[in-house]
Motif scaffolding. Structure first.
Motif, PDB file in Angstrom:
ATOM      1  N   ILE A  72       0.830  -1.207   0.000  1.00 27.06           N
ATOM      2  CA  ILE A  72       0.000   0.000   0.000  1.00 27.06           C
ATOM      3  C   ILE A  72       0.862   1.254   0.000  1.00 27.06           C
TER       4      ILE A  72
ATOM      5  N   ALA B  74       0.836   4.284  -2.926  1.00 27.06           N
ATOM      6  CA  ALA B  74       0.661   5.699  -2.574  1.00 27.06           C
ATOM      7  C   ALA B  74       1.730   6.573  -3.222  1.00 27.06           C
TER       8      ALA B  74
ATOM      9  N   ARG C 267     -11.779   4.410  -2.719  1.00 23.61           N
ATOM     10  CA  ARG C 267     -10.684   5.380  -2.812  1.00 23.61           C
ATOM     11  C   ARG C 267     -10.510   5.944  -4.221  1.00 23.61           C
TER      12      ARG C 267
ATOM     13  N   TYR D 235      -6.461  -1.181   0.576  1.00 19.59           N
ATOM     14  CA  TYR D 235      -6.141   0.137  -0.009  1.00 19.59           C
ATOM     15  C   TYR D 235      -7.396   0.845  -0.521  1.00 19.59           C
TER      16      TYR D 235
END
Length: 244
Positions: free
Chosen positions: A55, A59, A188, A212
């Motif tokens: 994760i 990012a 997300r 995530y």
């Protein structure tokens, strides 16, 4: 009334996560074999560390293929340092190849993918495809499923899939936001960016979701925000909202 309907690809139209889970299980099997029964290297500890590293990589680098196998190698290095077990180049190479193997799995559509896209296109709606990942990998999936039949040139592939990326697509001038929809499994990368951009959103709930993708929704919808479990329900949901 014609709508502009944007679909996510992975785990909305085609299976993706299940292949990652399969390869992660193989990774854990290798790790527990190499590290034995050390209490510091439990199945859950391996799973948690790999997810943390994976994760963090997304990012920073977005959906870059190398970050997944790198998460295997970095997890291996972490536990090697933790336990004092000597690292092996052969083992690291094995993990790298194992991680990359996830991209070699066959492309498998979700149930009723074809029926759903055909129904929406037949009703006169304009279909768009918006997916995150690397161009060659995503194009291969798209070609395998012959999805150009429905999306033609309206296909957007982005390394980073976030609010800025979606806003950039929507700002091209071809979209009417009051009649534009984003359909995807990720809160997300699909739902929150859509709501932030002021377009309609449909969250396709996954049986098992990647951590995530799960975040709190703190955006007030300007239009529709629906949650569905099956692709086949999408046409009726959109038509029901538009014609309410």
């Amino acid at each position: 009334m014609k709508q502009q309907i944007m679909f996510d690809l992975d785990d909305t139209l085609i299976h993706c996560n299940k292949y990652f889970y399969l390869v992660i299980d193989q990774f854990i099997d290798a790790m527990t074999t190499w590290f034995g029964s050390s209490p510091q290297v439990s199945v859950q500890a391996i799973r948690d560390k790999q997810m943390e590293i994976d994760i963090a990589g997304v990012a920073v680098f977005g959906f870059k293929s190398e970050h997944f196998p790198q998460s295997f190698v970095d997890t291996y290095i972490h536990f090697s340092h933790l336990t004092g077990r000597k690292r092996s180049t052969n083992e690291e190479n094995f993990l790298w190849k194992l991680g990359l193997s996830v991209y070699e799995h066959d492309t498998e559509p979700y149930p009723n993918m074809e029926q759903t896209l055909f129904s929406l296109a037949e009703a006169g709606h304009e279909l768009h495809l918006y997916t995150g990942g690397e161009m060659p990998i995503q194009r291969r999936k798209i070609e395998k499923m012959n999805l150009e039949r429905y999306f033609e040139s309206r296909i957007y592939i982005r390394r980073l899939k976030n609010s800025d990326a979606l806003e950039n697509i929507l700002s091209t001038g071809v979209f009417n936001r009051s009649s534009t929809w984003m359909i995807g499994n990720s809160i997300r990368t699909d739902v929150v960016p859509a709501l932030t951009a002021g377009i309609h959103a449909i969250h396709m709930r996954a049986v098992s979701e990647w951590e995530y993708n799960v975040i709190q929704i703190e955006v007030e919808p300007k239009g529709a925000f629906l949650t569905l479990d099956h692709l086949k329900d999408v046409p009726d949901a959109i038509h029901g909202y538009v014609n309410r």
